[in-house]
Design a protein around this motif. Structure first.
Motif, short mmCIF file in Angstrom:
data_model
loop_
_atom_site.label_atom_id
_atom_site.label_comp_id
_atom_site.label_asym_id
_atom_site.label_seq_id
_atom_site.Cartn_x
_atom_site.Cartn_y
_atom_site.Cartn_z
N UNK A 362 -7.97 -34.49 12.69
CA UNK A 362 -6.53 -34.17 13.43
C UNK A 362 -5.68 -34.55 12.64
N UNK A 363 -4.32 -34.23 12.66
CA UNK A 363 -3.14 -34.47 11.91
C UNK A 363 -2.61 -35.82 12.61
N UNK A 364 -2.89 -37.00 12.01
CA UNK A 364 -2.69 -38.32 12.48
C UNK A 364 -1.50 -39.22 11.93
N UNK A 365 -0.85 -39.93 12.54
CA UNK A 365 0.40 -40.98 12.00
C UNK A 365 0.57 -41.74 13.07
N UNK A 366 0.97 -43.07 12.59
CA UNK A 366 1.38 -44.25 13.42
C UNK A 366 0.44 -44.38 14.44
N UNK A 367 -0.86 -44.79 14.06
CA UNK A 367 -2.02 -45.14 15.06
C UNK A 367 -2.19 -43.99 16.22
N UNK A 368 -1.88 -42.75 15.91
CA UNK A 368 -1.94 -41.78 17.00
C UNK A 368 -0.64 -41.58 17.89
N UNK A 369 0.30 -42.73 17.84
CA UNK A 369 1.40 -42.64 18.69
C UNK A 369 2.48 -41.73 18.39
#
Length: 534
Positions: A362-369
Motif C-alpha cells: 500500500x502507499x504508506x506515509x507518516x506511520x500510516x497516519x
C-alpha cells in the motif's frame, strides 16, 4: 501496605514473561503493574487492526521526540504499547532473532552468559515453531511462531524483484543465516495475534499468587539507603504503596524504565537536580545510549488493485478477502501489513547484512497516519539501518510521573549513518525498478523524481527519516561508566532492583526487537529464581 515477593513494572513483552515464570512454581507472590487497560480490544487480536493501533490513544502512548536537530527540527512519532502485552500487542508481529554476532558482541563487551550459543536455548524454549523443531527452532513453547496466512500476491512480485536485483532468497531469517529476501514469520496463532500477553500471561491469570493491576501509574521507587523496598502508584486518583520482599523488576521499556529510575532519584546528577529531584543514587548512564533503527520509505504508484487502498476496486477486493477469514482464518485480515522483506548488505564487501527491508502492499506515509496517501493504488518499501552509530538519550520534562519522557533520538547525527542511509535509498529504488514490480509501477510518490543527487537524498532523509519502533539501550548492561546494570541485570550499586527489558541491550540487535526482549526476560527469570532458590 501489601507485600509481594516480586513487583514487576510494565506488562509488556518482558513483563509478561517475567510474571509467568516467577509465579509458575507457586512459591512467590508476584504483582504486575501496567499503565494501560486490558488487551481485549478487537484491533489487538485481529492482525490487520495494527493499522488503527497507530492512532489509538487508549492503547498507544504515542510519544513524540524533541525537535531533532539532525532531522530539520522535526518531532518524531514514537508509538509504544499501552496495554497488556505492551508493544507486542500493537506491533506488526514479526518474529526476528537477530544475528549471532549481535549477542557474541554483548559477551565481548564484558557480559558473560549473553553470547549467541548461550541465549539460543531461551529462544527455542519460548516458541512453538509451526514448521517444526530444528537446531534453531523449538516446539512446545507458549509463543506461537507461524507463516503468514495472508501473503498478498504483490509480495511475491517484491521477492522476485529483489532477486532480480541480485539478492538471494532466504526461507528462514532465523535459521543458519539471516541474509536474503523472503517472507517473515509472525507471532500469530490460528490467524490471530499471539502477543506476549496472550502467550505468557492470559492463560495464567487465575493463579492465586499472581496479581495483575491495569490502568495504574507508577510514581516512584521506594529506597532505604541503597536497598529498593517497593514503590508507590496511583490508581483512580488514589495513591498506594506496595512492598517487595525480594526484588522490584523494571520492565517498562527503553523510554519508561530510565524515566522511572530518574523520578526515583536514580540517574545522572545534573538531570535530577535540574528537576528538583533528590539524588538517591547517582548513575550517569541512566537514559543514555539510546539507539533505534533509523528508517525511511520509498513509495510508488502501482497498477494492481489487490492492495491496501481506499479506492473502489481495492475496497471490493478487501470485502471478498474478509470472507476467507470467516471461513478459514486466512486472507487479508490476518495480514501483518509487512509480510515480506529481508536483510541485505549495503556493500558487497561487508561481512553481514546491515540493512533491512519491510515491504508494504500500500502507499504508506507518516506511520500510516497520512490517510490521503491511501487514496492511491501504491506500494511502499521501508529500508532501515540495522546497526546505527548515532546515539540519543532519554531525560525528563519534570518531576511528575504523569509527564511523558523526554526523548532525543539524535538519528542520522553520525555521518556514516547518513551515508549508509543514502545508499539504502538507492538500493530500495533499484529493487522497486525490477520486474515484475516495475511492470505495474507508476510515478514515484516518495521521495519523487526531483530527488536524484546524493545531496537531494540527504535532504530527503532529514525531512522523512523515521523510527521503525525499536528503541533500546537506555539502561545498558556492562561494566563501563555508562553501564546501568550488570550481566545479571542488577542495577549497579543498588540491592533489590533489576531492569529487564530492551533498555539493557548495550548495542541494538540486527532486526526487530520483540523476540529478543522476551528472550531477555526468560533468561532473567532463570537468574532471579536461581538467586532466590539457592
Amino acid at each position: 501496605m501489601k507485600t509481594y515477593d516480586f513487583i514487576i513494572v510494565g506488562a509488556g513483552s518482558a513483563g509478561c514473561v517475567l510474571a509467568e515464570r516467577l509465579s509458575a512454581c507457586g512459591k512467590y507472590k508476584v504483582c504486575l503493574l501496567e499503565g494501560g487497560p486490558k488487551d481485549n480490544h478487537w484491533s489487538i487480536q485481529l492482525p490487520l487492526g495494527v493499522i488503527g493501533l497507530m492512532t489509538n490513544r487508549a492503547l498507544n502512548w504515542q510519544y513524540q521526540s524533541v525537535q531533532e536537530a539532525s532531522l530539520n527540527r522535526r518531532r518524531v512519532f514514537n508509538p509504544r504499547g499501552k496495554t497488556l502485552g505492551g508493544s507486542s500487542s500493537i506491533n506488526a508481529m514479526l518474529y526476528i532473532r537477530g544475528q549471532k554476532e549481535d549477542y557474541d558482541h554483548w559477551a565481548e563487551l564484558g557480559n558473560p552468559g549473553w553470547s549467541f550459543d548461550e541465549v539460543l536455548p531461551y529462544f527455542k524454549a519460548m516458541q512453538h515453531q509451526e514448521r517444526g523443531p530444528d537446531d534453531y527452532h523449538g516446539t512446545g513453547g507458549p509463543l506461537n511462531v507461524a507463516d503468514s496466512r495472508s501473503k498478498l500476491p504483490v509480495n511475491e512480485d517484491f521477492i522476485q524483484a529483489a532477486q532480480q536485483a541480485g539478492f538471494p532468497l532466504n526461507p528462514d531469517f532465523n535459521g543458519p543465516g539471516q541474509e536474503g529476501i523472503g517472507y517473515y514469520q509472525v507471532t500469530q496463532k490460528d490467524g490471530y495475534r499471539c502477543s506476549a500477553a496472550k502467550a505468557f500471561l492470559t492463560p495464567h491469570l487465575g493463579r492465586k499468587n499472581l496479581r495483575v493491576l491495569t490502568g495504574v501509574r507508577v510514581e516512584k521507587l521506594q529506597l532505604s539507603g541503597k536497598q529498593v523496598t517497593g514503590l508507590s502508584y496511583l490508581s483512580k486518583g488514589k495513591r498506594y504503596h506496595i512492598k517487595a520482599a525480594n526484588e522490584v523488576l523494571l520492565s517498562a521499556g527503553a523510554f519508561n524504565s530510565p524515566q522511572l529510575l530518574m523520578l526515583s532519584g536514580i540517574g545522572p546528577e545534573n538531570e535530577l537536580k535540574q528537576h528538583n529531584i533528590e539524588v538517591k543514587h547517582a548513575l550517569e548512564g541512566v537514559g543514555q545510549n539510546l539507539q533505534d533503527h533509523v528508517d525511511v520509505l520509498v513509495v510508488n504508484r502501482h497498477k494492481r488493485y489487490d492492495l491496501l487502498s481506499f479506492r473502489p476496486r481495492a475496497i471490493l477486493w478487501a470485502i471478498r478477502e474478509s470472507w476467507k477469514f470467516i471461513r478459514e482464518r486466512r486472507g487479508l485480515l490476518t495480514s501483518s501489513v509487512c509480510e515480506s522483506g529481508g536483510f541485505i548488505k549495503s556493500h558487497p564487501n561487508i561481512s553481514r547484512p546491515d540493512l533491512q527491508f519491510h515491504f508494504i502492499p500500500g502507499a504508506m506515509d507518516d506511520h500510516g497516519r497520512n490517510r490521503k496517501m491511501l487514496l492511491n493504488y501504491g506500494i511502499a518499501l521501508h529500508v532501515c539501518l540495522l546497526r546505527p552509530k548515532s546515539r540519543g538519550k532519554v531525560g525528563l520534562y519534570g518531576n511528575k510521573a504523569c509527564l511523558h519522557p523526554k526523548i532525543e533520538l539524535n538519528m542520522l547525527d553520525d555521518k556514516e549513518d547518513m551515508e549508509k542511509m543514502t545508499t539504502a535509498v538507492k538500493i530500495a529504488r533499484e529493487v522497486l525498478a525490477q520486474s515484475p514490480l516495475s511492470d505495474n509501477n507508476g510515478q514515484e510518490l516518495i521521495p519523487g523524481s526531483q530527488c536524484q543527487s546524493d545531496d537531494d537524498i540527504r535532504a530527503f532523509l532529514q525531512q522523512k527519516a523515521n523510527t521503525i519502533y525499536h528503541p533500546v539501550g537506555t539502561c545498558k548492561m556492562g561494566q563501563d561508566k555508562l553501564a546501568v546494570v550488570d550481566a545479571s541485570l542488577k542495577v549497579h550499586g543498588l540491592q533489590g532492583l533489576r531492569v529487564v527489558d530492551a533498555s539493557i541491550m548495550p548495542t541494538i540487535i540486527s532486526g526487530n526487537t520483540n523476540a529478543p526482549t522476551m528472550m531477555i526476560a526468560a533468561k532473567a527469570a532463570d537468574m532471579i529464581l536461581q538467586s532466590h532458590n539457592s
